[in-house]
Design a protein around this motif. Sequence first.
Motif, short mmCIF file in Angstrom:
data_model
loop_
_atom_site.label_atom_id
_atom_site.label_comp_id
_atom_site.label_asym_id
_atom_site.label_seq_id
_atom_site.Cartn_x
_atom_site.Cartn_y
_atom_site.Cartn_z
N ALA A 167 4.94 -1.46 -4.19
CA ALA A 167 5.98 -1.75 -5.18
C ALA A 167 6.58 -3.13 -5.00
O ALA A 167 7.21 -3.66 -5.91
N LEU A 168 6.39 -3.74 -3.83
CA LEU A 168 6.97 -5.05 -3.56
C LEU A 168 5.91 -6.15 -3.43
O LEU A 168 6.23 -7.27 -3.05
N ASN A 169 4.65 -5.85 -3.76
CA ASN A 169 3.57 -6.83 -3.57
C ASN A 169 3.81 -8.15 -4.29
O ASN A 169 3.48 -9.21 -3.77
N ILE A 218 15.96 -3.30 -2.39
CA ILE A 218 15.26 -4.43 -1.79
C ILE A 218 14.94 -5.47 -2.86
O ILE A 218 15.10 -6.68 -2.64
N LYS A 219 14.51 -5.01 -4.02
CA LYS A 219 14.23 -5.94 -5.13
C LYS A 219 15.49 -6.72 -5.51
O LYS A 219 15.42 -7.91 -5.81
N LYS A 220 16.61 -6.04 -5.46
CA LYS A 220 17.88 -6.67 -5.87
C LYS A 220 18.46 -7.58 -4.80
O LYS A 220 18.93 -8.67 -5.10
N TYR A 221 18.40 -7.15 -3.52
CA TYR A 221 19.10 -7.86 -2.46
C TYR A 221 18.18 -8.53 -1.43
O TYR A 221 18.67 -9.24 -0.55
N GLY A 222 16.89 -8.29 -1.50
CA GLY A 222 16.00 -8.80 -0.46
C GLY A 222 16.07 -7.93 0.79
O GLY A 222 16.66 -6.86 0.78
N TYR A 223 15.44 -8.38 1.85
CA TYR A 223 15.44 -7.64 3.11
C TYR A 223 16.68 -7.98 3.92
O TYR A 223 17.21 -9.08 3.81
N CYS A 224 17.08 -7.05 4.76
CA CYS A 224 18.15 -7.32 5.72
C CYS A 224 17.57 -7.21 7.13
O CYS A 224 16.38 -6.95 7.31
N GLU A 225 18.41 -7.38 8.11
CA GLU A 225 17.99 -7.43 9.51
C GLU A 225 17.27 -6.17 9.98
O GLU A 225 16.41 -6.25 10.85
N ILE A 226 17.59 -5.00 9.42
CA ILE A 226 16.99 -3.76 9.92
C ILE A 226 15.73 -3.36 9.16
O ILE A 226 15.16 -2.30 9.42
#
Length: 188
Positions: free
Chosen positions: A178-180, A161-169
């Motif tokens: 960890a993503l704050n 997620i850190k590398k690619y961001g979020y996807c549709e699912i």
Amino acid sequence: MTLNLCGIDEAGRGPIAGDLVVAGCILNSHVDGLNDSKKLNEKKREALYEIIIKNSSYHIVKFSAKEIDDNGISICMKKALLEIMKNLTCKEYLFDGNTNFGINNLPTMIKADGKIPEVSAASILAKVTHDRNIINDAKKYPQYQFQKHKGYGTALHVEMIKKYGYCEIHRKSYKLKALNTLVTPTLF
């Protein structure tokens, strides 16, 4: 096996990606080897899934990540439980866990998925359906390696997620410590 009992269980309430799957199951005949789906290996779950399908009346309800984000997990759970109870007529229902999401005539039992065959069968139906869906999603979004973590917030998944961001699912309403501090674009 108890006659006229519908066991209900879910898979995918905790992951940060993928569908929520809730299954209800009324066994029409005895099925050997039933247990909590988490205590069975994938090969055994897959084999039992096919046997359960042939020896039961069942109903499976799925909610997407977007539906979970839009409505909340509790509303989705309640809708799924009510849909199962509407579609599987039975004298008794039993849901695995400690909350019935406000449905007064729905008894619950902690760890019922390892104790009651009908709930074990529902657990297997829900888990196999969830895992098949997210493995299929892994083909669409290979960079996230969903087949390895099934959508749960593992270190690998967080790194992707850190590398690619979020996807549709991905469930964007689920917050991870960890993503704050991370600001990522979405991919859709």
